[in-house]
Design a protein around this motif. Structure first.
Motif, PDB file in Angstrom:
ATOM      1  N   TYR A 120       0.775  -1.086  -0.103  1.00  0.00           N
ATOM      2  CA  TYR A 120       0.121   0.130   0.100  1.00  0.00           C
ATOM      3  C   TYR A 120       0.989   1.206   0.003  1.00  0.00           C
ATOM      4  CZ  TYR A 120       1.077  -0.119   5.085  1.00  0.00           C
ATOM      5  OH  TYR A 120       1.606   0.041   6.220  1.00  0.00           O
ATOM      6  N   SER A 121       0.313   2.364  -0.570  1.00  0.00           N
ATOM      7  CA  SER A 121       1.187   3.402  -0.645  1.00  0.00           C
ATOM      8  C   SER A 121       0.666   4.485   0.366  1.00  0.00           C
ATOM      9  CB  SER A 121       1.091   4.298  -2.028  1.00  0.00           C
ATOM     10  OG  SER A 121       1.524   3.178  -3.027  1.00  0.00           O
ATOM     11  N   VAL A 122       1.475   5.401   0.767  1.00  0.00           N
ATOM     12  CA  VAL A 122       1.346   6.316   1.947  1.00  0.00           C
ATOM     13  C   VAL A 122       1.781   7.587   1.289  1.00  0.00           C
ATOM     14  CG1 VAL A 122       1.682   7.121   4.179  1.00  0.00           C
ATOM     15  CG2 VAL A 122       1.735   4.618   3.906  1.00  0.00           C
ATOM     16  N   LEU A 123       0.808   8.654   1.276  1.00  0.00           N
ATOM     17  CA  LEU A 123       1.085   9.886   0.576  1.00  0.00           C
ATOM     18  C   LEU A 123       0.462  11.061   1.631  1.00  0.00           C
ATOM     19  CD1 LEU A 123       0.001   8.890  -2.978  1.00  0.00           C
ATOM     20  CD2 LEU A 123       2.129   9.082  -2.099  1.00  0.00           C
ATOM     21  N   GLY A 124       0.960  12.362   0.993  1.00  0.00           N
ATOM     22  CA  GLY A 124       0.099  13.169   2.054  1.00  0.00           C
ATOM     23  C   GLY A 124       1.147  13.877   2.886  1.00  0.00           C
ATOM     24  N   ALA A 125       0.672  13.985   4.155  1.00  0.00           N
ATOM     25  CA  ALA A 125       1.460  14.596   5.334  1.00  0.00           C
ATOM     26  C   ALA A 125       1.408  13.558   6.406  1.00  0.00           C
ATOM     27  CB  ALA A 125       0.777  15.696   5.652  1.00  0.00           C
ATOM     28  N   PRO A 126       2.316  12.372   6.217  1.00  0.00           N
ATOM     29  CA  PRO A 126       2.616  11.552   7.280  1.00  0.00           C
ATOM     30  C   PRO A 126       3.907  11.760   7.643  1.00  0.00           C
ATOM     31  CG  PRO A 126       2.858  10.305   5.252  1.00  0.00           C
ATOM     32  CD  PRO A 126       2.502  11.817   4.687  1.00  0.00           C
TER      33      PRO A 126
ATOM     34  N   GLU B 266      -2.350   0.224  11.922  1.00  0.00           N
ATOM     35  CA  GLU B 266      -1.095  -0.187  11.878  1.00  0.00           C
ATOM     36  C   GLU B 266      -0.334   0.312  10.687  1.00  0.00           C
ATOM     37  OE1 GLU B 266      -1.129  -5.022  13.578  1.00  0.00           O
ATOM     38  OE2 GLU B 266      -2.116  -4.347  11.543  1.00  0.00           O
ATOM     39  N   ALA B 267      -1.070   0.627   9.421  1.00  0.00           N
ATOM     40  CA  ALA B 267      -0.579   1.497   8.427  1.00  0.00           C
ATOM     41  C   ALA B 267      -0.039   2.760   8.895  1.00  0.00           C
ATOM     42  CB  ALA B 267      -1.486   1.471   7.267  1.00  0.00           C
ATOM     43  N   VAL B 268      -1.112   3.436   9.522  1.00  0.00           N
ATOM     44  CA  VAL B 268      -0.631   4.866   9.927  1.00  0.00           C
ATOM     45  C   VAL B 268       0.438   4.933  10.755  1.00  0.00           C
ATOM     46  CG1 VAL B 268      -1.519   7.015  11.037  1.00  0.00           C
ATOM     47  CG2 VAL B 268      -3.085   5.644   9.705  1.00  0.00           C
TER      48      VAL B 268
ATOM     49  N   ASP C 278      -4.619  -4.802  -1.040  1.00  0.00           N
ATOM     50  CA  ASP C 278      -3.338  -4.576  -1.852  1.00  0.00           C
ATOM     51  C   ASP C 278      -3.723  -3.345  -2.673  1.00  0.00           C
ATOM     52  OD1 ASP C 278      -0.996  -5.129  -3.448  1.00  0.00           O
ATOM     53  OD2 ASP C 278      -2.199  -6.342  -4.465  1.00  0.00           O
ATOM     54  N   LYS C 279      -2.716  -2.542  -2.950  1.00  0.00           N
ATOM     55  CA  LYS C 279      -2.586  -1.451  -3.730  1.00  0.00           C
ATOM     56  C   LYS C 279      -3.595  -0.191  -3.187  1.00  0.00           C
ATOM     57  CE  LYS C 279      -0.049  -3.373  -6.711  1.00  0.00           C
ATOM     58  NZ  LYS C 279       0.178  -4.762  -5.847  1.00  0.00           N
ATOM     59  N   ASP C 280      -3.955  -0.271  -1.948  1.00  0.00           N
ATOM     60  CA  ASP C 280      -4.514   0.733  -1.307  1.00  0.00           C
ATOM     61  C   ASP C 280      -3.609   2.114  -1.461  1.00  0.00           C
ATOM     62  OD1 ASP C 280      -6.945  -0.450  -0.884  1.00  0.00           O
ATOM     63  OD2 ASP C 280      -6.707  -0.614   1.328  1.00  0.00           O
ATOM     64  N   VAL C 281      -4.313   3.440  -1.226  1.00  0.00           N
ATOM     65  CA  VAL C 281      -3.738   4.507  -1.050  1.00  0.00           C
ATOM     66  C   VAL C 281      -4.216   4.983   0.364  1.00  0.00           C
ATOM     67  CG1 VAL C 281      -3.084   6.775  -1.917  1.00  0.00           C
ATOM     68  CG2 VAL C 281      -3.306   4.933  -3.281  1.00  0.00           C
ATOM     69  N   LEU C 282      -3.001   5.232   1.213  1.00  0.00           N
ATOM     70  CA  LEU C 282      -3.347   5.760   2.478  1.00  0.00           C
ATOM     71  C   LEU C 282      -2.953   7.327   2.175  1.00  0.00           C
ATOM     72  CD1 LEU C 282      -4.051   6.121   5.619  1.00  0.00           C
ATOM     73  CD2 LEU C 282      -1.758   5.095   5.949  1.00  0.00           C
ATOM     74  N   TYR C 283      -3.975   8.259   2.524  1.00  0.00           N
ATOM     75  CA  TYR C 283      -3.278   9.667   2.303  1.00  0.00           C
ATOM     76  C   TYR C 283      -3.769  10.531   3.598  1.00  0.00           C
ATOM     77  CZ  TYR C 283      -3.661  14.449   0.666  1.00  0.00           C
ATOM     78  OH  TYR C 283      -3.099  15.965   0.781  1.00  0.00           O
ATOM     79  N   ILE C 284      -3.019  11.151   4.237  1.00  0.00           N
ATOM     80  CA  ILE C 284      -3.012  11.986   5.388  1.00  0.00           C
ATOM     81  C   ILE C 284      -3.201  13.403   4.832  1.00  0.00           C
ATOM     82  CG2 ILE C 284      -2.137  12.687   7.575  1.00  0.00           C
ATOM     83  CD1 ILE C 284      -0.859   9.899   7.830  1.00  0.00           C
TER      84      ILE C 284
ATOM     85  N   GLU D  92       6.028   6.724   1.423  1.00  0.00           N
ATOM     86  CA  GLU D  92       6.617   5.314   0.934  1.00  0.00           C
ATOM     87  C   GLU D  92       5.591   4.351   0.591  1.00  0.00           C
ATOM     88  OE1 GLU D  92       8.678   3.523   4.190  1.00  0.00           O
ATOM     89  OE2 GLU D  92       7.048   3.986   5.564  1.00  0.00           O
ATOM     90  N   GLN D  93       6.134   3.372  -0.127  1.00  0.00           N
ATOM     91  CA  GLN D  93       5.249   2.156  -0.482  1.00  0.00           C
ATOM     92  C   GLN D  93       5.394   1.198   0.527  1.00  0.00           C
ATOM     93  OE1 GLN D  93       6.360  -0.255  -4.092  1.00  0.00           O
ATOM     94  NE2 GLN D  93       3.981   0.345  -4.614  1.00  0.00           N
ATOM     95  N   VAL D  94       4.538   0.638   1.295  1.00  0.00           N
ATOM     96  CA  VAL D  94       5.025  -0.423   2.285  1.00  0.00           C
ATOM     97  C   VAL D  94       4.548  -1.700   1.880  1.00  0.00           C
ATOM     98  CG1 VAL D  94       4.601  -0.461   4.705  1.00  0.00           C
ATOM     99  CG2 VAL D  94       4.564   1.588   3.798  1.00  0.00           C
ATOM    100  N   PRO D  95       5.420  -2.641   1.897  1.00  0.00           N
ATOM    101  CA  PRO D  95       4.729  -4.027   1.807  1.00  0.00           C
ATOM    102  C   PRO D  95       3.944  -4.346   3.061  1.00  0.00           C
ATOM    103  CG  PRO D  95       7.084  -4.107   2.461  1.00  0.00           C
ATOM    104  CD  PRO D  95       6.632  -2.509   2.081  1.00  0.00           C
ATOM    105  N   PHE D  96       3.147  -5.310   2.883  1.00  0.00           N
ATOM    106  CA  PHE D  96       2.457  -6.010   3.886  1.00  0.00           C
ATOM    107  C   PHE D  96       3.353  -6.912   4.871  1.00  0.00           C
ATOM    108  CE2 PHE D  96      -1.033  -4.373   1.900  1.00  0.00           C
ATOM    109  CZ  PHE D  96      -2.522  -4.861   2.401  1.00  0.00           C
ATOM    110  N   SER D  97       3.452  -6.542   6.166  1.00  0.00           N
ATOM    111  CA  SER D  97       4.346  -7.301   7.072  1.00  0.00           C
ATOM    112  C   SER D  97       3.830  -8.821   7.325  1.00  0.00           C
ATOM    113  CB  SER D  97       4.533  -6.478   8.267  1.00  0.00           C
ATOM    114  OG  SER D  97       3.280  -6.078   8.898  1.00  0.00           O
TER     115      SER D  97
END
Length: 380
Positions: free
Chosen positions: A259-265, A282-284, A338-344, A269-274
């Motif tokens: 999943y991808s992390v964008l915005g203001a975290p 957990e993603a945040v 899979d392939k979610d985009v987490l945006y802050i 980065e692009q994060v693989p599932f642990s």
């Protein structure tokens, strides 16, 4: 002094001409507005606020396999490509010579005091589903069992031999088999011994998987349909672990989820599932949380493609306000995909502070130079 004032005025004029301040992305309000009324004229995108556990996608839903659960066929079903072993037993007047299965070929009808057995050469079922038996002719055997083939041969020879007995066994089973490939220890053709083997059973019979289970995708091709299932999901959800069916093609693919992390975290980065399942909380946390300088905890968004009632993929945005206590419990139940985009989102309240910082960065070199010039002048 006049020169310094002129420089200040020029810099302020330049700032006034800037349309926007530097930003890592839109605010929460801007996202909701652009989703409701896209400027490009496309269809609105639904934004789902997460207020209660009922709003969390997937919670309470019973996931079932997209493959139909088919009744298992008989394990001795015959089809094109199968190789049959055929033994014919006769007593008294016989059609076949060569006792003991010596394979001595055909002879004239003779009388023998004991029971004679003739083992025919391995007989392959042709592409039309037929076999040829001496004295019985061509028989269509595709789609029936070995027991039914025995009866068919016996009836064909009944008028020519005294009470012939026939035993048919599968030498090579092609019809009752599947193909297993990819990340397994022993890829190839696998014969289903009971026709009740599940997908996880098939992986085990193929020697087990290679690699990490959380990164493996099982692709099942049945007829014209293809379904992808995560290996870990077969364990977590037994409803997905359906029976394999003769003719299936299974491929184990190494396909790590991210999943991808964008915005203001804390970091982008692009994060693989642990592991097999990762929650939004957990993603945040993995992304370093919300940047205290520019981020807004009330503007946590997850962008995802989902399937509508017609089975079409449509974009959807889930919004979680983590300024509320209950949202932290909801974030633990929200599973990333899979392939979610987490945006802050950016905090709109931080824009004035950004302006002050920008002005400070621009004026700092001038003030340093001015101070240095004054020091030189005073020393003279």
């Amino acid at each position: 002094m006049q020169v310094k004032n002129s420089v200040y005025l020029a810099l302020l004029a330049g700032l006034a001409g800037c349309a926007t301040l530097p930003s890592s992305g839109p605010t929460g309000g801007q996202i909701e507005k652009s989703a409701a009324v896209p400027k490009d004229g496309s269809s609105p995108i639904r934004v789902v606020p997460i207020h209660t556990i009922a709003d969390v996608p997937g919670v309470g839903a019973i996931t079932t396999s997209l493959l139909p659960e088919l009744a298992p066929p008989p394990t001795d079903m015959i089809g094109p490509g199968d190789v049959l072993d055929i033994n014919i037993y006769e007593a008294g007047v016989t059609l076949f010579s060569g006792a003991g299965g010596g394979g001595g070929g055909l002879s004239q009808i003779v009388a023998n005091p004991g029971v004679q057995v003739q083992k025919l050469p391995p007989t392959r079922v042709d592409d039309l589903g037929d076999i040829t038996i001496p004295y019985a002719g061509t028989l269509h055997v595709a789609g029936i069992t070995t027991g039914e083939v025995e009866a068919m041969i016996r009836n064909s020879l009944a008028r020519l031999s005294q009470n012939p007995q026939v035993i048919v066994t599968l030498n090579q089973a092609i019809t009752n088999s599947i193909i297993v490939g990819g990340e397994v220890a022993r890829p190839g053709r696998l014969v289903l011994q009971t026709n009740r083997e599940t997908l996880s059973d098939v992986i085990a019979l193929a020697g087990g998987y290679r690699g990490n289970a959380k990164d493996l995708l099982l692709r099942i091709v049945r007829g014209e349909r293809s379904v992808d299932v995560r290996v870990n999901d077969l364990v977590d959800n037994p409803r997905l672990d359906v029976r394999a069916y003769p003719g299936d093609r299974l491929m184990l693919i190494n396909n790590p989820r991210t999943y991808s992390v964008l915005g203001a975290p804390g970091r982008v980065e692009q994060v693989p599932f642990s592991r097999s399942s990762v929650s939004l909380a957990e993603a945040v946390a993995t992304a370093g949380g919300v940047n205290p300088g520019i981020g807004n905890p009330a503007a946590i968004f997850v962008f995802r493609y989902v399937r509508d009632e017609q089975g079409n993929e449509v974009p959807r945005v889930y919004h979680l306000n983590m300024m509320k206590t209950g949202s932290y419990f909801l974030a633990q139940r929200f599973a990333m995909q899979d392939k979610d985009v987490l945006y802050i989102g950016n905090a709109a309240a931080n824009q004035p502070s950004k302006l002050i910082q920008l002005i400070s960065q621009l004026f700092s070199p001038i003030l340093t130079v001015t101070s240095a010039v004054q020091t030189v002048q005073n020393s003279n």
